[in-house]
Design a protein around this motif. Structure first.
Motif, PDB file in Angstrom:
ATOM      1  N   ILE A 114     111.012 -13.668  73.244  1.00 22.85           N
ATOM      2  CA  ILE A 114     111.886 -14.834  73.366  1.00 22.85           C
ATOM      3  C   ILE A 114     112.435 -15.288  72.023  1.00 22.85           C
ATOM      4  N   ALA A 115     112.255 -14.501  70.976  1.00 22.93           N
ATOM      5  CA  ALA A 115     112.644 -14.936  69.631  1.00 22.93           C
ATOM      6  C   ALA A 115     114.126 -15.274  69.555  1.00 22.93           C
ATOM      7  N   GLY A 116     114.983 -14.428  70.111  1.00 23.08           N
ATOM      8  CA  GLY A 116     116.413 -14.685  70.068  1.00 23.08           C
ATOM      9  C   GLY A 116     116.802 -15.920  70.843  1.00 23.08           C
ATOM     10  N   LEU A 117     116.169 -16.139  71.969  1.00 24.96           N
ATOM     11  CA  LEU A 117     116.451 -17.314  72.798  1.00 24.96           C
ATOM     12  C   LEU A 117     116.036 -18.600  72.085  1.00 24.96           C
ATOM     13  N   VAL A 118     114.883 -18.565  71.430  1.00 23.76           N
ATOM     14  CA  VAL A 118     114.407 -19.739  70.689  1.00 23.76           C
ATOM     15  C   VAL A 118     115.335 -20.026  69.512  1.00 23.76           C
ATOM     16  N   GLU A 119     115.790 -18.988  68.837  1.00 22.72           N
ATOM     17  CA  GLU A 119     116.707 -19.171  67.714  1.00 22.72           C
ATOM     18  C   GLU A 119     118.002 -19.853  68.173  1.00 22.72           C
ATOM     19  N   ASP A 120     118.539 -19.401  69.317  1.00 20.18           N
ATOM     20  CA  ASP A 120     119.761 -20.024  69.853  1.00 20.18           C
ATOM     21  C   ASP A 120     119.524 -21.483  70.215  1.00 20.18           C
ATOM     22  N   PHE A 121     118.359 -21.785  70.791  1.00 20.59           N
ATOM     23  CA  PHE A 121     118.054 -23.164  71.169  1.00 20.59           C
ATOM     24  C   PHE A 121     117.963 -24.051  69.935  1.00 20.59           C
ATOM     25  N   ARG A 122     117.323 -23.556  68.892  1.00 27.17           N
ATOM     26  CA  ARG A 122     117.210 -24.346  67.660  1.00 27.17           C
ATOM     27  C   ARG A 122     118.584 -24.619  67.051  1.00 27.17           C
ATOM     28  N   ARG A 123     119.488 -23.654  67.184  1.00 33.70           N
ATOM     29  CA  ARG A 123     120.814 -23.798  66.582  1.00 33.70           C
ATOM     30  C   ARG A 123     121.698 -24.746  67.399  1.00 33.70           C
ATOM     31  N   LEU A 124     121.687 -24.604  68.718  1.00 31.62           N
ATOM     32  CA  LEU A 124     122.577 -25.390  69.579  1.00 31.62           C
ATOM     33  C   LEU A 124     121.942 -26.706  70.039  1.00 31.62           C
ATOM     34  N   ARG A 125     120.641 -26.672  70.224  1.00 32.34           N
ATOM     35  CA  ARG A 125     119.807 -27.814  70.602  1.00 32.34           C
ATOM     36  C   ARG A 125     120.358 -28.626  71.782  1.00 32.34           C
ATOM     37  N   PRO A 126     120.532 -27.993  72.946  1.00 29.98           N
ATOM     38  CA  PRO A 126     120.776 -28.772  74.157  1.00 29.98           C
ATOM     39  C   PRO A 126     119.501 -29.509  74.536  1.00 29.98           C
ATOM     40  N   GLU A 127     119.598 -30.437  75.469  1.00 22.85           N
ATOM     41  CA  GLU A 127     118.385 -31.177  75.843  1.00 22.85           C
ATOM     42  C   GLU A 127     117.439 -30.344  76.706  1.00 22.85           C
ATOM     43  N   ALA A 128     117.969 -29.322  77.343  1.00 18.04           N
ATOM     44  CA  ALA A 128     117.129 -28.384  78.092  1.00 18.04           C
ATOM     45  C   ALA A 128     117.861 -27.062  78.214  1.00 18.04           C
ATOM     46  N   HIS A 129     117.098 -25.993  78.179  1.00 14.93           N
ATOM     47  CA  HIS A 129     117.664 -24.659  78.363  1.00 14.93           C
ATOM     48  C   HIS A 129     116.710 -23.884  79.258  1.00 14.93           C
ATOM     49  N   MET A 130     117.244 -23.294  80.327  1.00 11.90           N
ATOM     50  CA  MET A 130     116.420 -22.525  81.260  1.00 11.90           C
ATOM     51  C   MET A 130     116.891 -21.089  81.306  1.00 11.90           C
ATOM     52  N   LEU A 131     115.984 -20.187  81.610  1.00  7.21           N
ATOM     53  CA  LEU A 131     116.318 -18.779  81.776  1.00  7.21           C
ATOM     54  C   LEU A 131     116.387 -18.456  83.259  1.00  7.21           C
ATOM     55  N   LEU A 132     117.373 -17.660  83.638  1.00 11.80           N
ATOM     56  CA  LEU A 132     117.583 -17.284  85.032  1.00 11.80           C
ATOM     57  C   LEU A 132     117.643 -15.765  85.144  1.00 11.80           C
ATOM     58  N   THR A 133     117.266 -15.261  86.308  1.00 12.07           N
ATOM     59  CA  THR A 133     117.418 -13.837  86.592  1.00 12.07           C
ATOM     60  C   THR A 133     117.654 -13.663  88.085  1.00 12.07           C
ATOM     61  N   ARG A 134     118.317 -12.597  88.461  1.00 11.12           N
ATOM     62  CA  ARG A 134     118.621 -12.351  89.872  1.00 11.12           C
ATOM     63  C   ARG A 134     117.410 -11.704  90.554  1.00 11.12           C
ATOM     64  N   VAL A 135     117.073 -12.208  91.736  1.00 14.88           N
ATOM     65  CA  VAL A 135     115.916 -11.716  92.484  1.00 14.88           C
ATOM     66  C   VAL A 135     116.324 -11.436  93.926  1.00 14.88           C
ATOM     67  N   SER A 136     115.544 -10.599  94.595  1.00 18.85           N
ATOM     68  CA  SER A 136     115.856 -10.245  95.977  1.00 18.85           C
ATOM     69  C   SER A 136     115.370 -11.297  96.969  1.00 18.85           C
ATOM     70  N   ASP A 137     114.334 -12.053  96.593  1.00 19.49           N
ATOM     71  CA  ASP A 137     113.786 -13.070  97.497  1.00 19.49           C
ATOM     72  C   ASP A 137     113.711 -14.415  96.776  1.00 19.49           C
ATOM     73  N   PRO A 138     114.812 -15.163  96.734  1.00 22.83           N
ATOM     74  CA  PRO A 138     114.823 -16.441  96.002  1.00 22.83           C
ATOM     75  C   PRO A 138     113.884 -17.494  96.574  1.00 22.83           C
ATOM     76  N   SER A 139     113.463 -17.353  97.840  1.00 19.64           N
ATOM     77  CA  SER A 139     112.624 -18.385  98.466  1.00 19.64           C
ATOM     78  C   SER A 139     111.264 -18.520  97.805  1.00 19.64           C
ATOM     79  N   SER A 140     110.898 -17.555  96.948  1.00 19.37           N
ATOM     80  CA  SER A 140     109.596 -17.616  96.268  1.00 19.37           C
ATOM     81  C   SER A 140     109.676 -18.284  94.898  1.00 19.37           C
ATOM     82  N   PHE A 141     110.872 -18.739  94.500  1.00 15.93           N
ATOM     83  CA  PHE A 141     111.060 -19.249  93.144  1.00 15.93           C
ATOM     84  C   PHE A 141     111.855 -20.556  93.154  1.00 15.93           C
ATOM     85  N   GLY A 142     111.913 -21.193  91.989  1.00 13.49           N
ATOM     86  CA  GLY A 142     112.919 -22.211  91.781  1.00 13.49           C
ATOM     87  C   GLY A 142     114.268 -21.518  91.672  1.00 13.49           C
TER      88      GLY A 142
END
Length: 355
Positions: A114-142
């Motif tokens: 997650i080093a690159g993601l953390v670096e981007d967050f430190r630089r842009l500093r939004p109030e929240a940043h979430m990671l998303l990925t495509r899944v076959s069964d979304p009912s098991s996740f947020g």
């Protein structure tokens, strides 16, 4: 910046393995899955980590210690019971203070870190940043719903009817603004304080909430099939190393790692495979994508695409595939029952029985 690692979940989807072991300590390639997350945090330049623990606290504290083995300073934070991800933020309020932080689910596995993601967050500093990925069964996740501009507009935890296939990966980045959101939300119908509700509150308040869709490898290792798949991915990058004893009648092919003290006799091992210290493999076949931990015995058997935990014994059982074998388990052939047929036949019947 700090990190908050969640390791208080009891792991009901990995029963019966987690009846006697914290699910965050179930191994991938003979190393607890929790270790991969801690290493990713350290590689991102974060040194101060709070680990939220529950009923398995003593196990996790014994294995992780003070965090110095990872270059971290670890504080343990007790959670009476797992009441949601936002509840973990709530109980960690004193530790987090007014610092930005990464929240990392201890049973999640992200290839590449997650080093690159953390670096981007430190630089842009939004109030929240979430990671998303495509899944076959979304009912098991947020699940996140994006608008045409790629902005998150709606979040729902484990929806029965989903409008998106984008699941929240178990890594989040926050400024202290999240504490205001956690204080504002109520428990969900599941009786938990949901992090999706806290994020939705920030969105509804017009706060700067961003997301990234990752195309790299991610797994929530909460069930057996995901554990086996994560194990497969890690073993693909294994380097061949033979520190144990291999006799002249054995065949070792490909990326195979055999720890010191292990013995391989009259057996065939096809990598990628890792064999732990003091394990004995005799008259057997160990096939690709298999991890056998320390002090195990495999005799007159075949195993492939599986995870074997410490001190397990597998003897004389033919072939095993796609399995998770727990600590000190004994797998052996059942006694052969006498063969007999019991018949009640009507007049003029004709029966064919294989001899």
């Amino acid at each position: 910046m700090k990190a908050l690692v969640l390791a208080g979940d009891s792991g009901t989807r990995l029963r019966t393995i987690t009846h006697s072991r914290a699910k965050q300590l179930v191994p991938i390639a003979n190393r607890p899955v929790l270790f991969y997350g801690l290493e990713s945090i350290a590689e991102a330049g974060i040194e101060e980590v709070g680990i939220v623990v529950g009923q398995t606290a003593s196990e996790i504290e014994e294995v992780v210690g003070d965090g110095s083995a990872f270059g971290l300073r670890v504080t343990y934070i007790r959670q009476s019971e797992p009441l949601g991800l936002a509840h973990a933020v709530l109980v960690a309020r004193e530790f987090l203070g007014d610092d930005d932080f990464v929240m990392y689910l201890g049973d999640n596995f992200v290839i590449g870190g997650i080093a690159g993601l953390v670096e981007d967050f430190r630089r842009l500093r939004p109030e929240a940043h979430m990671l998303l990925t495509r899944v076959s069964d979304p009912s098991s996740f947020g699940v996140a719903e994006l608008d045409h501009g790629g902005n998150v507009v709606r979040l729902k935890e484990k929806p029965e009817h989903h409008r998106s296939d984008l699941a929240l990966v178990g890594v989040y980045m926050f400024t202290p603004a999240v504490h205001e959101a956690v204080d504002a939300i109520k428990p969900s119908s599941r009786g938990e304080l949901e992090i999706t509700d806290a994020l939705q509150w920030l969105i509804d308040q017009g706060r700067d909430v961003r997301s990234s869709v990752i195309d790299g490898y991610w797994k929530d290792t909460g069930n057996v099939s995901d554990m086996l798949e994560a194990n497969r991915v890690v073993l693909q990058s294994l380097e061949r190393r033979i520190d144990g004893e291999v006799d002249d009648t054995s065949q070792i092919t490909g990326r195979v790692h055999i720890d010191s003290g292990a013995q391989v006799r009259n057996s065939r091992i096809i990598g990628p495979v890792t064999i732990g210290a003091d394990t004995v493999i005799e008259d057997s076949y160990v096939g690709p994508f298999t991890s056998v931990d320390h002090s195990c015995v495999i005799h007159s058997s075949e195993i492939e695409f599986s995870i074997v935990l410490p001190e397990a014994s597998i003897q004389g059982v033919g072939r095993i595939e796609a399995s998770l074998i727990g600590r000190q388990v004994q797998v052996a052939p059942s006694p052969r029952a006498p063969s007999a047929h019991r018949l009640v036949l009507g007049d003029h019947s004709k029966v064919q029985i294989r001899p």
